[in-house]
Design a protein around this motif. Structure first.
Motif, PDB file in Angstrom:
ATOM      1  N   VAL A   1       0.821  -1.221   0.000  1.00  0.00           N
ATOM      2  CA  VAL A   1       0.000   0.000   0.000  1.00  0.00           C
ATOM      3  C   VAL A   1       0.861   1.280   0.000  1.00  0.00           C
ATOM      4  CG1 VAL A   1      -1.778   1.306   1.240  1.00  0.00           C
ATOM      5  CG2 VAL A   1      -1.985  -1.159   1.006  1.00  0.00           C
ATOM      6  N   PRO A   2       1.949   1.358   0.830  1.00  0.00           N
ATOM      7  CA  PRO A   2       2.746   2.602   0.793  1.00  0.00           C
ATOM      8  C   PRO A   2       3.324   2.891  -0.594  1.00  0.00           C
ATOM      9  CG  PRO A   2       3.327   1.294   2.715  1.00  0.00           C
ATOM     10  CD  PRO A   2       2.458   0.432   1.859  1.00  0.00           C
ATOM     11  N   ALA A   3       3.775   1.827  -1.300  1.00  0.00           N
ATOM     12  CA  ALA A   3       4.332   2.021  -2.655  1.00  0.00           C
ATOM     13  C   ALA A   3       3.238   2.508  -3.602  1.00  0.00           C
ATOM     14  CB  ALA A   3       4.924   0.707  -3.153  1.00  0.00           C
ATOM     15  N   LEU A   4       2.070   1.900  -3.469  1.00  0.00           N
ATOM     16  CA  LEU A   4       0.926   2.265  -4.314  1.00  0.00           C
ATOM     17  C   LEU A   4       0.524   3.732  -4.092  1.00  0.00           C
ATOM     18  CD1 LEU A   4      -0.895   0.562  -6.214  1.00  0.00           C
ATOM     19  CD2 LEU A   4      -2.462   0.332  -4.302  1.00  0.00           C
ATOM     20  N   ALA A   5       0.453   4.122  -2.807  1.00  0.00           N
ATOM     21  CA  ALA A   5       0.057   5.493  -2.466  1.00  0.00           C
ATOM     22  C   ALA A   5       1.102   6.498  -2.948  1.00  0.00           C
ATOM     23  CB  ALA A   5      -0.141   5.619  -0.960  1.00  0.00           C
ATOM     24  N   THR A   6       2.386   6.127  -2.856  1.00  0.00           N
ATOM     25  CA  THR A   6       3.462   7.022  -3.318  1.00  0.00           C
ATOM     26  C   THR A   6       3.377   7.230  -4.826  1.00  0.00           C
ATOM     27  OG1 THR A   6       4.844   6.145  -1.546  1.00  0.00           O
ATOM     28  CG2 THR A   6       5.971   7.394  -3.250  1.00  0.00           C
ATOM     29  N   ILE A   7       3.168   6.140  -5.556  1.00  0.00           N
ATOM     30  CA  ILE A   7       3.055   6.241  -7.019  1.00  0.00           C
ATOM     31  C   ILE A   7       1.838   7.107  -7.381  1.00  0.00           C
ATOM     32  CG2 ILE A   7       2.704   4.945  -9.173  1.00  0.00           C
ATOM     33  CD1 ILE A   7       4.116   2.549  -7.745  1.00  0.00           C
ATOM     34  N   ALA A   8       0.723   6.870  -6.677  1.00  0.00           N
ATOM     35  CA  ALA A   8      -0.502   7.639  -6.947  1.00  0.00           C
ATOM     36  C   ALA A   8      -0.279   9.126  -6.680  1.00  0.00           C
ATOM     37  CB  ALA A   8      -1.647   7.106  -6.096  1.00  0.00           C
ATOM     38  N   ALA A   9       0.371   9.446  -5.549  1.00  0.00           N
ATOM     39  CA  ALA A   9       0.623  10.856  -5.200  1.00  0.00           C
ATOM     40  C   ALA A   9       1.535  11.509  -6.239  1.00  0.00           C
ATOM     41  CB  ALA A   9       1.234  10.947  -3.806  1.00  0.00           C
ATOM     42  N   ALA A  10       2.584  10.777  -6.669  1.00  0.00           N
ATOM     43  CA  ALA A  10       3.511  11.323  -7.673  1.00  0.00           C
ATOM     44  C   ALA A  10       2.780  11.568  -8.991  1.00  0.00           C
ATOM     45  CB  ALA A  10       4.674  10.357  -7.877  1.00  0.00           C
TER      46      ALA A  10
ATOM     47  N   TYR B   1      -8.965   2.317  -1.798  1.00  0.00           N
ATOM     48  CA  TYR B   1      -9.669   1.037  -1.670  1.00  0.00           C
ATOM     49  C   TYR B   1      -8.864   0.086  -0.787  1.00  0.00           C
ATOM     50  CZ  TYR B   1     -11.501  -3.492  -3.367  1.00  0.00           C
ATOM     51  OH  TYR B   1     -12.016  -4.764  -3.460  1.00  0.00           O
ATOM     52  N   ARG B   2      -7.568   0.003  -1.061  1.00  0.00           N
ATOM     53  CA  ARG B   2      -6.701  -0.903  -0.291  1.00  0.00           C
ATOM     54  C   ARG B   2      -6.577  -0.447   1.168  1.00  0.00           C
ATOM     55  NH1 ARG B   2      -2.604  -3.494  -3.197  1.00  0.00           N
ATOM     56  NH2 ARG B   2      -1.844  -4.096  -1.140  1.00  0.00           N
ATOM     57  N   VAL B   3      -6.415   0.872   1.374  1.00  0.00           N
ATOM     58  CA  VAL B   3      -6.266   1.416   2.738  1.00  0.00           C
ATOM     59  C   VAL B   3      -7.554   1.179   3.531  1.00  0.00           C
ATOM     60  CG1 VAL B   3      -6.028   3.551   4.067  1.00  0.00           C
ATOM     61  CG2 VAL B   3      -4.491   3.115   2.173  1.00  0.00           C
ATOM     62  N   GLU B   4      -8.694   1.444   2.892  1.00  0.00           N
ATOM     63  CA  GLU B   4      -9.972   1.276   3.584  1.00  0.00           C
ATOM     64  C   GLU B   4     -10.226  -0.194   3.918  1.00  0.00           C
ATOM     65  OE1 GLU B   4     -12.944   3.881   1.982  1.00  0.00           O
ATOM     66  OE2 GLU B   4     -14.528   2.830   3.062  1.00  0.00           O
TER      67      GLU B   4
END
Lengths: 51, 235
Positions: B15-24, B214-217
Motif C-alpha cells: 500500500v505505501p508504494a501504491l500510495a506514493t506512485i498515486a501521489a507522484a 480502496y486498499r487502505v480502507e
C-alpha cells in the motif's frame, strides 16, 4: 483572477479538499485502532501475569 | 468472519508504494494540466477542469462496476470477504460520484452559465446512478450484520450496474447540450495529442488514487474486524 480561473481553482480545490478530508478520516481511524490495539495488548499482558 | 486479503497480483503491491506512485502521478497530472497542455481555443482555461472531472467520473463508474462484480462473486462463491470488498468499492464510488457532480457543476457554470440543467439527460442520469448507490447505504445499514445483509446488499449492487452503461452512453447520445467527448463517432480524437496524453496521465493518477484508497480502507476494516474478534476472545 478571471472568472474562468476562479472556476478552475474551485474545481481542483474541491478534489483537493476531498482527498485531504479522506486522509484525515483514515488517520483518525488509524489512531483509534492503535489505541484499541494497545488496550488489548495491556489486557493480554494482565491475563498472562495474573494466570 | 473471514478477514483474509485476496491474493491477486495487484493486491501484492504494498500500500505505501501504491500510495506514493498515486501521489507522484497526481502531482505530475497537475503539472501537465496547467503547464504543458495547451489552452483550449473554444473554452479557454475552464476546459482544464476536464482533466480531473472526466477521470473522476470514469473512476466513479469503475468503483460502482467493481462493487457490482464483487457482489456477483459473493452470490456465486458465497465467500463473505466479497461483501466487504463490494461495500468499500461502492463507498468510494459514491465519494467519486460527489466529486463528479461538484466538478461537473462548476464546469457547467463556467461553460454554459448554469450550475445544473434538469433537461440535460447525461447530468440527470448520472444523478440517478449516484442516488441509487447512495440508497445502498440506507438499505445496508437498516439490516443487522450477517449473511442476510450481505445477500440483500449484493443483489441491490448488481441491479445498479445496469445504470452504468446507460449513464455513460447518455453523454455520447445526448442531443440537448454539447457535452465534451474524448472520441467522436468516427473514433477520431476530439483533442490535441498533448491534451490526450495529459488526460491519460490524469486518468491513471485518479484510478491509482482510488485503488490506494480502496486498499487502505479494506486494510482498516479488516484490522477493525480482527480487533473485534480478539476483544471477544479476551473478554
Amino acid at each position: 483572477m478571471s472568472s474562468g480561473e476562479k472556476y478552475v481553482a474551485a474545481a481542483y480545490g474541491v478534489v483537493f479538499v476531498a482527498v485531504l478530508v479522506y486522509v484525515v478520516i483514515i488517520a483518525a481511524k488509524l489512531a483509534r485502532l492503535e489505541r484499541e490495539t494497545a488496550e488489548l495488548a495491556e489486557l493480554a499482558r494482565k491475563r498472562s501475569s495474573g494466570g | 468472519m473471514s478477514t483474509s486479503s485476496p491474493n491477486s497480483s495487484a493486491s501484492k503491491i504494498p500500500v505505501p508504494a501504491l500510495a506514493t506512485i498515486a501521489a507522484a502521478l497526481v502531482g505530475l497530472s497537475i503539472v501537465l494540466a496547467f503547464f504543458v497542455a495547451p489552452e483550449d481555443a473554444d473554452q479557454g482555461i475552464s476546459q482544464r477542469i476536464f482533466y480531473f472531472h472526466v477521470p473522476v467520473a470514469l473512476t466513479a463508474y469503475a468503483c460502482f462496476g467493481w462493487g457490482a462484480l464483487k457482489a456477483l462473486l459473493l452470490l456465486w462463491k458465497r465467500d463473505e470477504r466479497y461483501d466487504l470488498e463490494s461495500y468499500v468499492a461502492i463507498h468510494l464510488g459514491t465519494i467519486f460520484g460527489v466529486l463528479t457532480l461538484a466538478t461537473g457543476s462548476i464546469w457547467a457554470r463556467a461553460s454554459w452559465g448554469h450550475w445544473w440543467v434538469w433537461e440535460s439527460k447525461q447530468l440527470v442520469l448520472f444523478l440517478v446512478l449516484f442516488l441509487f448507490y447512495s440508497a445502498y447505504f440506507m438499505l445496508r445499514f437498516s439490516i443487522d450484520e450477517g449473511p442476510r445483509r450481505a445477500n440483500v446488499s449484493a443483489v441491490y449492487a448488481l441491479f445498479g450496474v445496469v445504470l452504468i452503461p446507460i449513464s455513460f452512453l447518455a453523454i455520447r447520445l445526448a442531443d440537448d447540450f454539447i457535452h465534451p467527448i474524448v472520441f467522436n463517432d468516427r473514433n477520431e480524437l476530439n483533442m490535441d495529442g498533448t491534451m490526450f496524453f495529459t488526460f491519460c496521465v490524469c486518468w491513471l493518477a485518479i484510478t491509482l488514487l482510488a485503488y490506494s484508497f480502496y486498499r487502505v480502507e479494506l486494510l482498516g476494516k479488516r484490522l477493525d474486524a480482527n480487533l473485534r474478534d480478539l476483544r471477544e476472545a479476551l473478554a
